[in-house]
Design an enzyme around this catalytic site. Sequence first.
Site, short mmCIF file in Angstrom:
data_model
loop_
_atom_site.label_atom_id
_atom_site.label_comp_id
_atom_site.label_asym_id
_atom_site.label_seq_id
_atom_site.Cartn_x
_atom_site.Cartn_y
_atom_site.Cartn_z
N ARG A 102 1.51 -3.03 3.38
CA ARG A 102 0.89 -3.80 2.79
C ARG A 102 1.25 -5.11 2.19
NH1 ARG A 102 -3.45 0.58 0.49
NH2 ARG A 102 -3.88 1.68 2.40
N ASP A 122 -14.60 -2.51 -11.40
CA ASP A 122 -13.40 -2.21 -10.49
C ASP A 122 -12.52 -3.18 -10.62
OD1 ASP A 122 -13.28 -0.08 -8.28
OD2 ASP A 122 -12.09 -1.85 -7.76
#
Length: 307
Positions: free
Chosen positions: A40, A150
């Site tokens: 990533r 979040d």
Amino acid sequence: MDGAPELTLSDAQYRMFRDWVAERCGLWFAPDMRFVLERRLARRVRQLDLGSFAAYYYHLRSQAGDEGELADLIDDLTTNETFFLRERRQLDTLVGEILPEWIERRRRHGGPVSIWCAGCSSGEEPYSIVMLAREAGFEPGRDFRVYASDICRRVLQSARRGVYRASAFRETEPLLRQKYFVEKEGVWRISDDVKRHVVFTRANLVDSARALMLGAMDVILCRNVIMYFEMPTRRRVVVAFAERLRPGGYLLLGHAESLIQLSSAFELRHLRGDMVYRKPLPGQEIPDPWHAAARAALHAAAEELEP
């Protein structure tokens, strides 16, 4: 880019990025997750055309705050798999036992019950709570309010849109979906009567100052989130939850998570439907076993010193 050389983290670079990410957002990439972190990070390096992990690390360090590239990286690093009515038994316990208890308590002091979904992903959990509470006869706004947070901007955008594919309903009965969603062209949009009763905000759980903005809570759900954190970070987050909860407030973790070796600030309550954690009421605080052992040792040492 096609033909670009393979990017490989050295041991030193792995530790450098692992610790830096954990410090800023809590995510812990243990050695068995090193390849995931490397893959990533490499995606961000290529998208920015920086050429190396060292250049990318310098780019990250040069930015202040948690916006910009750090936010983009967090969006890539976070895991956001969820669905409606996940761990249904716990949600039924919330609506059937915890919510009535707290509605009665809040009526004596004024105001609805405050529920915080910490790590809400794309919104399935907070929307599930509103739907189940309405099915049980409770009124959003009057009886309860749901706040959801979040750290990932991408999933918060999805949550605010409230549009879902069929896979999000793997545990949802058809009648409930038909009642609270409108289907169009293969996707399902949640009704405004549910959506308007959830307040979404971006919050980093390792940043206690952000949590302060939400105020005191009666119930906190943080399910299948802290399992991705290193042990010291888990403790910090649980301490913040204890500070945010009113006495008698409940903390609901995922069924694969527990507070063993994390905190003694909560008691484990065996309700009819499930086991949950509760912050003790005044006068019912749980004595810290380590402090008790230390006091006993000091007392014994003092007795030995007496002539």
